[in-house]
Enzyme design. Structure first.
Site, short mmCIF file in Angstrom:
data_model
loop_
_atom_site.label_atom_id
_atom_site.label_comp_id
_atom_site.label_asym_id
_atom_site.label_seq_id
_atom_site.Cartn_x
_atom_site.Cartn_y
_atom_site.Cartn_z
N ARG A 119 50.09 39.96 37.71
CA ARG A 119 51.18 40.58 36.96
C ARG A 119 51.64 39.80 35.74
NH1 ARG A 119 55.19 43.40 41.26
NH2 ARG A 119 53.62 44.95 41.68
N GLU A 165 45.71 46.97 44.62
CA GLU A 165 46.62 46.61 43.53
C GLU A 165 46.16 45.27 42.96
OE1 GLU A 165 50.77 46.90 44.54
OE2 GLU A 165 50.64 49.06 44.85
N ARG A 183 54.75 36.60 42.45
CA ARG A 183 54.54 37.34 43.70
C ARG A 183 53.33 38.27 43.60
NH1 ARG A 183 56.07 42.42 45.22
NH2 ARG A 183 57.40 42.69 43.39
N HIS A 208 61.78 42.57 37.35
CA HIS A 208 61.44 43.38 38.51
C HIS A 208 61.74 42.67 39.82
CE1 HIS A 208 59.22 46.41 40.73
NE2 HIS A 208 58.38 45.52 41.21
C1 SIN Z 1 54.47 48.70 42.06
O1 SIN Z 1 54.38 49.74 42.71
O2 SIN Z 1 53.79 48.45 41.09
C2 SIN Z 1 55.48 47.70 42.50
C3 SIN Z 1 55.08 47.08 43.74
C4 SIN Z 1 55.65 45.72 43.84
O3 SIN Z 1 56.53 45.35 43.09
O4 SIN Z 1 55.15 44.97 44.68
#
Ligand code: SIN
Length: 511
Positions: A281, A119, A375, A340
Site C-alpha cells: 500500500r 489483495e 499494515r 485510512h
Molecule cells: C480495502 O478494501 O481495500 C481495504 C481493506 C483494508 O483496509 O484492509
C-alpha cells in the site's frame, strides 16, 4: 467543569467503543456484566462497518498461517513483532469460524467453502468477503444482533468517553461518559479501550468523521505508553470526488485486475515496482500521490477487469461512483490516497493489557505489534476480532470488585476542539504529516498544534495529533508508510518508538 454528574458503580467490564474490536471484546467478556459505550447507534459511525475489504485468513488448500504471517512481516517494514503475527494468523481461522457462527454471511462456493480473493502484498488469495465490498457492514450487523441478544451486555448508544478515571496509584477505574448532554462517572472492574483510529485528524480520510483519535488521546493523557504513533497508512484509492470523508475503492478491484492509469491511459505504477498495482500500500499510495502532483491525473480503470459485473460484484463502490456521476463499467474512477488506518497506538500485550493497570485496549487504537510500519491489506478486521476477544477475556478475568473502594481522582471532561480549529488541523495534517513529511513541514505543524493548545487547552484529538507529529519528527528515516523527503533512506536497524506523557511509566510498561 461539567455540571451535574451522576455516578454509576458498574460491577463488570466497561467497553469504550463499538466497532469490531469493541463488540468482540464485549462478547468475550460476557461471562461478566458488560457496558458498551457506542458513539452513535450501534454499528454506525465506526470504521469496521465501512470496511469493504474483508478478513485475511489462511484457509486455502495452498495456504498456511505461517505463510500469512510471513506476508504480514514482509509488508511491515521490519517492525512487525513476528510472534504476534504468528499468533494473529494462527488464531485467524477460529476467529473467522466464530464470526460465521455469529451470522456473518461470508461468500462461499457451491460446496460451502469460503471464497477468498487476492489483495496487495498477499502471496495467496486469502481475503474472505461478503458480497464483494459489504464485509464490514455484514459482520457488524451480525455481531450487533448477537450483542443485543446477550443479556449480560448493556449498550449506551450515542455516548462517548470524555476522560479516563484513575485512582491515586494511576489505576484506570472507569470513565467519565457524556450521553445526551448528561455526564456520568462510571467505575468498573476493568476498562477496554476500543475507540478506533485517527483518520478524522486528516482532511482526506476514508474513516467516519467521529474517528479522530479521541481514545488514543485519552489514554495518552492518562499516562499509557504509546508505540509508533507516526505510522499512518494512506489507502491508495479513495474516490477523488472532493467529499468528506472520501468513499473507498476497495483494493479487491486491483486484486481482480483493475489498473491504475493517468489521464492518457498510461499505467504509471508499472515502471516503479514489479508487483505494479499489487505492490504494498505505501508504494502504491506514494506513486499516486506523486502522480497527482504532476497534474496528470490518477484513475482506477476497472472497465476490462470488472465491467458489467460491477453492480453485483462491488455494489457499494458501484453506488458511490454512480452517485457522483461516474459509471465505473464505462469510465475510470478518479482516485486519491487518503488516511485510512493507524498502525501505532496504545501498547498492549497479547491479552490487550496496557501499561496502565485496569486498562485494556484492542483494535485500531491499540498497538498489538502485528502491523509494523505498514499494515497488510485486510489484516485489520482479523486483528480486531482476534485481539478484541483476547482483551475482553483478559478484562473479564480481573477479580470482581477490582475497582471497589478505590477513589477516582477528580477529573473534568477533556475539552473539545472546536470545528474551525479541527478543520485547520486536518488540512495541516494532510499537508505536512501525510504521504511525504519533512522536518520543516512537521515543525510548522507542531507550531500550529501549540497555538491551538494555547487557545483550546488539550483536547484528546490534539494530543493524538501531537503524538503522530512528534513521532514523525523523531523518526529520521523512511520506513513503510512513514516517508521523510529529508531522510529518504531506511535505517539498517528497525527501532520502535515508545513514548508516554508520564515518564515514570516507561520503566514498567507492558512489553
Ligand atoms: C480495502 O478494501 O481495500 C481495504 C481493506 C483494508 O483496509 O484492509
Amino acid at each position: 467543569m461539567v455540571g451535574n454528574v451522576k455516578h454509576l458503580q458498574f460491577d463488570g467490564v466497561l467497553v469504550l467503543g463499538a466497532g469490531l474490536a469493541g463488540l468482540s471484546a464485549a462478547l468475550a467478556a460476557a461471562t461478566r456484566q458488560v457496558l458498551v459505550i457506542s458513539t452513535d447507534v450501534l454499528g454506525a459511525q465506526c470504521s469496521s462497518a465501512w470496511a469493504q475489504g474483508g478478513v485475511a485468513v489462511a484457509l486455502g488448500v495452498d495456504d498456511t498461517p505461517r505463510l500469512h504471517a510471513a506476508d504480514t512481516v514482509a509488508a511491515g517494514g521490519g517492525l512487525v513483532v513476528p510472534g504476534r503475527a504468528d499468533l494473529l494468523t494462527r488464531e485467524g481461522p477460529a476467529a473467522v469460524a466464530n464470526l460465521i457462527r455469529l451470522g456473518a454471511p461470508f461468500d462461499t462456493d457451491g460446496a460451502g467453502h469460503l471464497l477468498q480473493s487476492l489483495e496487495a502484498a498477499h502471496s495467496r488469495a486469502r481475503v474472505a468477503r461478503v458480497r464483494g465490498d459489504q464485509t464490514g457492514a455484514a459482520i457488524m450487523h451480525a455481531l450487533g444482533a448477537a450483542l443485543r441478544a446477550t443479556p449480560a451486555v448493556t449498550v449506551w448508544d450515542c455516548a462517548r468517553a470524555r476522560r479516563l478515571l484513575q485512582d491515586e496509584q494511576g489505576r484506570v477505574i472507569g470513565a467519565l461518559i457524556e450521553r445526551h448532554g448528561e455526564y456520568t462517572t462510571v467505575t468498573a472492574d476493568a476498562v477496554v479501550l476500543a475507540t478506533g483510529g485517527i483518520g478524522g485528524l486528516y482532511a482526506a480520510t476514508t474513516n467516519p468523521a467521529a474517528v479522530r483519535g479521541e481514545g488514543l488521546g485519552l489514554a495518552a493523557q492518562a499516562g499509557a505508553v504509546i508505540v509508533d504513533a507516526e505510522f499512518v497508512q494512506f489507502h491508495p484509492t479513495a474516490m477523488d470526488f472532493k467529499v468528506d470523508p472520501a468513499p473507498l475503492v476497495t483494493e479487491a478491484l486491483r486484486g481482480e485486475g483493475a489498473t491504475l492509469i493517468d489521464a492518457n491511459g498510461y499505467r504509471f505504477v508499472v515502471p516503479l515496482d514489479a508487483r505494479a498495482e499489487l505492490a504494498p500500500r505505501d508504494v502504491v499510495a506514494r506513486a499516486i500521490h506523486r502522480q497527482l502532483l504532476t497534474g496528470g491525473g490518477a484513475f482506477l480503470d476497472a472497465r476490462a477487469a470488472i465491467g458489467a459485473r460491477f453492480p453485483d460484484a462491488f455494489p457499494g463502490v458501484f453506488q458511490a461512483c454512480m452517485a457522483h456521476g461516474i459509471d465505473p463499467r464505462l469510465q475510470p474512477i478518479p482516485v486519491t490516497p487518503a488516511a485510512h488506518y493507524h498502525m501505532g497506538g496504545v501498547e498492549t500485550d497479547i491479552d490487550g493489557r496496557t501499561s496502565l493497570n485496569g486498562l485494556y485496549a484492542a483494535g485500531e487504537c491499540a498497538y498489538s505489534g502485528v502491523h509494523g510500519a505498514n499494515r497488510l491489506a485486510s489484516n485489520s478486521l482479523l486483528e480486531a476480532a482476534v485481539f478484541g476477544a483476547r482483551a475482553g477475556r483478559g478484562a473479564a478475568a480481573l477479580p470482581a470488585g477490582a475497582a471497589l473502594g478505590r477513589r477516582a481522582m477528580p477529573a473534568d471532561a477533556a475539552p473539545d476542539l472546536p470545528e474551525a480549529a479541527l478543520q485547520r488541523l486536518r488540512a495541516a495534517m494532510t499537508r505536512h504529516a501525510g504521504l511525504e513529511r519533512s522536518a520543516a513541514g512537521l515543525g510548522s505543524l507542531l507550531t500550529l498544534i501549540g497555538e491551538l493548545s494555547e487557545v483550546h487547552g488539550e483536547p484528546p484529538t490534539l494530543t493524538s495529533a501531537r503524538l503522530i507529529v512528534e513521532g514523525a519528527l523523531a523518526r529520521r528515516e523512511s520506513r513503510g508508510a512513514h516517508y521523510r523527503s529529508d531522510f529518504p533512506q531506511t535505517s539498517l536497524v528497525a527501532l520502535h518508538g515508545r513514548v508516554t506523557l508520564d515518564p515514570t511509566a516507561l520503566t514498567d510498561a507492558a512489553a
